[in-house]
Design an enzyme around this catalytic site. Structure first.
Site, PDB file in Angstrom:
ATOM      1  N   THR A 113      25.094 -21.590 -37.818  1.00 49.77           N
ATOM      2  CA  THR A 113      25.639 -21.020 -36.586  1.00 49.77           C
ATOM      3  C   THR A 113      25.098 -21.724 -35.354  1.00 49.77           C
ATOM      4  O   THR A 113      25.840 -21.982 -34.390  1.00 49.77           O
ATOM      5  CB  THR A 113      25.313 -19.522 -36.511  1.00 49.77           C
ATOM      6  N   GLU A 114      23.821 -22.057 -35.378  1.00 52.31           N
ATOM      7  CA  GLU A 114      23.165 -22.620 -34.203  1.00 52.31           C
ATOM      8  C   GLU A 114      23.465 -24.108 -33.999  1.00 52.31           C
ATOM      9  O   GLU A 114      23.709 -24.552 -32.874  1.00 52.31           O
ATOM     10  CB  GLU A 114      21.642 -22.419 -34.304  1.00 52.31           C
ATOM     11  N   SER A 115      23.394 -24.889 -35.076  1.00 54.14           N
ATOM     12  CA  SER A 115      23.437 -26.354 -34.898  1.00 54.14           C
ATOM     13  C   SER A 115      24.324 -27.086 -35.886  1.00 54.14           C
ATOM     14  O   SER A 115      24.446 -28.308 -35.799  1.00 54.14           O
ATOM     15  CB  SER A 115      22.017 -26.920 -35.025  1.00 54.14           C
ATOM     16  N   VAL A 161      21.849 -18.917 -40.081  1.00 50.64           N
ATOM     17  CA  VAL A 161      21.448 -19.079 -38.678  1.00 50.64           C
ATOM     18  C   VAL A 161      21.529 -20.547 -38.272  1.00 50.64           C
ATOM     19  O   VAL A 161      22.043 -20.891 -37.199  1.00 50.64           O
ATOM     20  CB  VAL A 161      20.027 -18.522 -38.463  1.00 50.64           C
ATOM     21  N   TYR A 163      27.162 -12.568 -31.679  1.00 49.41           N
ATOM     22  CA  TYR A 163      26.344 -13.560 -32.382  1.00 49.41           C
ATOM     23  C   TYR A 163      25.924 -13.085 -33.775  1.00 49.41           C
ATOM     24  O   TYR A 163      26.093 -13.829 -34.751  1.00 49.41           O
ATOM     25  CB  TYR A 163      25.123 -13.923 -31.546  1.00 49.41           C
TER      26      TYR A 163
END
Length: 205
Positions: free
Chosen positions: A113-115, A110, A189
């Site tokens: 994927t996010e940052s 996660v 996502y």
């Protein structure tokens, strides 16, 4: 649709996974090629790993902790070059993930994927930090002065939110991930998270 229970079973049911990780640790510690002239074994990193393994309360066995830290630190190197920063971050991720009954490898996927492991990342919508937490959560939780770029704070928020969504979705990880991203009913996502999980953070079976 991939459920949380199915994902956990796929990752942890095969006992060969842990054996492979142990072999990797042994290779790292004992079978690493002799240093060339002018080079020295990285004893500092070795000692750092052992110290970190003793400090992780979310592991029952320090050796298991050292195996996991060694394995995941190597996988994280493309994103964070400094080994001390990697190990410190991994300790915090493991503890917050386990506190919220999440697989630490999932949290790593996660974050990627996010940052891409940038704790100062800010999205166009205003989401902040490693797990891209929206600032309105600070008021929801009752801590409006919290700084979401602080690693511990961001991980605490992100893991708590994802864990709560997982309960709300009755263990359906795909729907929980979509809800976390704000794209409930869509699957791009979750599939991106699953792809990163398989490519970077899952031990081959």
């Amino acid at each position: 649709m991939i459920s949380f229970n199915c994902l956990r079973k796929r990752q942890y049911a095969n006992p060969l996974n842990l054996a492979v990780a142990w072999i990797m640790l042994l290779l790292f510690l004992f079978i690493y090629p002799s240093p060339t002239p002018g080079q020295q074994p990285d004893r500092k990193l070795h000692n750092l790993l052992k110290q970190a393994a003793r400090e992780i309360s979310s592991f029952g066995d320090p050796f298991d902790a050292e195996v996991w830290l060694t394995d995941m630190s190597g996988r994280m190197e493309p994103f964070i070059k400094n080994p001390e920063q990697r190990i410190t971050l991994l300790k915090k991720i493991h503890q917050e993930a386990r506190r919220n009954q999440l697989p630490p490898e999932l949290v790593l996927a996660v974050i990627q994927t996010e940052s891409a492991f940038d704790r100062f990342a800010v999205s166009s919508a205003g989401a902040q930090g490693l797990m891209q937490v929206m600032p309105f959560w600070k008021n929801e939780i009752g801590h409006p002065r919290d700084n979401l770029t602080v690693t511990e704070t961001n991980l605490r928020y992100g893991c708590q939110i994802l864990g709560d969504y997982l309960k709300k979705e009755k263990g359906n990880l795909t729907r929980a991930l979509a809800r976390y991203n704000g794209s409930i009913g869509q699957y791009w996502y979750p599939e991106r998270v699953y792809s990163n999980l398989e490519k970077y953070w899952t031990t081959p079976q």
